[in-house]
Design a protein around this motif. Structure first.
Motif, PDB file in Angstrom:
ATOM      1  N   GLY A  85       0.797  -1.219   0.000  1.00  0.00           N
ATOM      2  CA  GLY A  85       0.000   0.000   0.000  1.00  0.00           C
ATOM      3  C   GLY A  85       0.825   1.262   0.000  1.00  0.00           C
ATOM      4  N   SER A  86       2.079   1.172   0.436  1.00  0.00           N
ATOM      5  CA  SER A  86       2.938   2.360   0.485  1.00  0.00           C
ATOM      6  C   SER A  86       3.252   2.902  -0.897  1.00  0.00           C
ATOM      7  N   ILE A  87       2.866   2.168  -1.938  1.00  0.00           N
ATOM      8  CA  ILE A  87       3.111   2.645  -3.296  1.00  0.00           C
ATOM      9  C   ILE A  87       2.397   3.968  -3.545  1.00  0.00           C
ATOM     10  N   GLU A  88       1.359   4.255  -2.760  1.00  0.00           N
ATOM     11  CA  GLU A  88       0.612   5.500  -2.943  1.00  0.00           C
ATOM     12  C   GLU A  88       1.469   6.738  -2.688  1.00  0.00           C
ATOM     13  N   ASN A  89       2.612   6.558  -2.022  1.00  0.00           N
ATOM     14  CA  ASN A  89       3.486   7.698  -1.729  1.00  0.00           C
ATOM     15  C   ASN A  89       4.322   8.136  -2.927  1.00  0.00           C
ATOM     16  N   LEU A  90       4.275   7.371  -4.020  1.00  0.00           N
ATOM     17  CA  LEU A  90       5.084   7.697  -5.189  1.00  0.00           C
ATOM     18  C   LEU A  90       4.364   8.772  -6.003  1.00  0.00           C
ATOM     19  N   ILE A  91       4.372   9.967  -5.480  1.00  0.00           N
ATOM     20  CA  ILE A  91       3.532  11.046  -6.002  1.00  0.00           C
ATOM     21  C   ILE A  91       3.963  11.541  -7.376  1.00  0.00           C
ATOM     22  N   ASN A  92       5.179  11.194  -7.817  1.00  0.00           N
ATOM     23  CA  ASN A  92       5.664  11.625  -9.130  1.00  0.00           C
ATOM     24  C   ASN A  92       5.689  10.502 -10.154  1.00  0.00           C
ATOM     25  N   LEU A  93       5.147   9.338  -9.778  1.00  0.00           N
ATOM     26  CA  LEU A  93       5.203   8.177 -10.663  1.00  0.00           C
ATOM     27  C   LEU A  93       4.337   8.391 -11.903  1.00  0.00           C
ATOM     28  N   LYS A  94       4.945   8.193 -13.083  1.00  0.00           N
ATOM     29  CA  LYS A  94       4.236   8.365 -14.352  1.00  0.00           C
ATOM     30  C   LYS A  94       4.034   7.047 -15.082  1.00  0.00           C
ATOM     31  N   ASP A 110      -6.181  -0.636  -2.940  1.00  0.00           N
ATOM     32  CA  ASP A 110      -6.881   0.615  -3.234  1.00  0.00           C
ATOM     33  C   ASP A 110      -5.912   1.793  -3.326  1.00  0.00           C
ATOM     34  N   GLU A 111      -4.831   1.720  -2.557  1.00  0.00           N
ATOM     35  CA  GLU A 111      -3.877   2.831  -2.496  1.00  0.00           C
ATOM     36  C   GLU A 111      -3.233   3.131  -3.843  1.00  0.00           C
ATOM     37  N   ILE A 112      -3.201   2.146  -4.728  1.00  0.00           N
ATOM     38  CA  ILE A 112      -2.553   2.361  -6.016  1.00  0.00           C
ATOM     39  C   ILE A 112      -3.296   3.408  -6.840  1.00  0.00           C
ATOM     40  N   CYS A 113      -4.558   3.621  -6.494  1.00  0.00           N
ATOM     41  CA  CYS A 113      -5.381   4.592  -7.237  1.00  0.00           C
ATOM     42  C   CYS A 113      -5.203   6.012  -6.726  1.00  0.00           C
ATOM     43  N   ASN A 114      -4.265   6.215  -5.813  1.00  0.00           N
ATOM     44  CA  ASN A 114      -3.923   7.568  -5.347  1.00  0.00           C
ATOM     45  C   ASN A 114      -2.734   8.150  -6.104  1.00  0.00           C
ATOM     46  N   LEU A 115      -2.276   7.426  -7.138  1.00  0.00           N
ATOM     47  CA  LEU A 115      -1.120   7.882  -7.915  1.00  0.00           C
ATOM     48  C   LEU A 115      -1.589   8.901  -8.948  1.00  0.00           C
ATOM     49  N   GLU A 116      -1.769  10.118  -8.502  1.00  0.00           N
ATOM     50  CA  GLU A 116      -2.401  11.138  -9.336  1.00  0.00           C
ATOM     51  C   GLU A 116      -1.556  11.575 -10.524  1.00  0.00           C
ATOM     52  N   SER A 117      -0.259  11.264 -10.536  1.00  0.00           N
ATOM     53  CA  SER A 117       0.602  11.648 -11.660  1.00  0.00           C
ATOM     54  C   SER A 117       0.725  10.529 -12.701  1.00  0.00           C
ATOM     55  N   LEU A 118       0.153   9.357 -12.419  1.00  0.00           N
ATOM     56  CA  LEU A 118       0.326   8.197 -13.289  1.00  0.00           C
ATOM     57  C   LEU A 118      -0.299   8.442 -14.665  1.00  0.00           C
ATOM     58  N   GLU A 119       0.496   8.193 -15.719  1.00  0.00           N
ATOM     59  CA  GLU A 119       0.053   8.403 -17.092  1.00  0.00           C
ATOM     60  C   GLU A 119      -0.007   7.105 -17.894  1.00  0.00           C
ATOM     61  N   TRP A 120       0.772   6.087 -17.498  1.00  0.00           N
ATOM     62  CA  TRP A 120       0.894   4.851 -18.274  1.00  0.00           C
ATOM     63  C   TRP A 120       0.911   3.684 -17.292  1.00  0.00           C
TER      64      TRP A 120
END
Length: 205
Positions: A85-94, A110-120
């Motif tokens: 779940g700590s993956i949600e902290n990767l705020i710059n992950l694209k 569910d935390e994976i869906c907090n990656l607001e910068s994710l593009e791909w």
């Protein structure tokens, strides 16, 4: 396998790219790595790219969440079954590659869906049975690969991914699509063959 590792200056190690004294990229895909990613990976706080696909890696540590500068994380073609779940902290992950997993993931945190910068986001052939209800929170996502899984339905909020322009859903077990699917107004490419669809929602038009 390349053995130039743990000997001499770090900037000369195979697959390691540095800027000054900081490690910023690790490229060790298809290199016969085995076992767990060590907790100490979390100390590489300047890391921007981490490519470990096609190895016999069995787990990702919670400390992965310390890598807040990370922009690319490729861990496909490995036996990993749990995403912390700590993956949600990767705020710059694209870019996130969790495709072609050796063992089925089943579902995602569910935390994976907090990656607001994710593009791909690649999840093809990952043994997914379901998606998090909040996947629509990925509003920056442009490409999503979900082909060759075991999905029977999509979350009602699926259409929240307003930036999505490329979507693969082929070779699943979908029987219908949520009404929110029509909200994907920027969608340019859709693969949806080899499902069990009997009708499309009115919003699809």
């Amino acid at each position: 396998m390349n053995d130039l590792w743990l000997e001499g200056p770090v900037n000369e190690w195979y697959g390691i790219i540095t800027e000054g004294t900081r490690v910023v990229e690790i490229w060790r895909q298809s290199n016969n790595l085995t076992g767990d990613i060590p907790e100490s990976i979390g100390d590489l706080t300047a890391l921007k790219s981490l490519h470990l696909s096609s190895n016999d890696i069995t787990s990702i540590p919670e400390s992965i969440g310390n890598l807040t500068a990370l922009e690319e994380f490729w861990i496909g073609w490995t036996p990993i079954t749990v995403i912390p779940g700590s993956i949600e902290n990767l705020i710059n992950l694209k870019q996130l590659h969790l495709g072609q997993m050796v063992n089925p993931l089943g579902t995602l945190p569910d935390e994976i869906c907090n990656l607001e910068s994710l593009e791909w986001f690649a999840l093809g052939s990952s043994g997914l049975n379901s998606l998090p209800d909040n996947i629509g929170n990925l509003t920056s996502l442009e490409s999503l690969f979900l082909q060759e899984n075991n999905l029977t339905e999509l979350p009602t909020g699926f259409g929240g991914m307003e930036s999505l322009d490329h979507l693969r859903l082929d070779a699943n077990q979908l029987t219908t699509l949520p009404e929110s699917f029509g909200d994907l107004v920027n969608l340019k490419s859709l693969y949806i063959e080899e499902n069990q669809l009997t009708h499309f929602p009115e919003s699809f038009g």
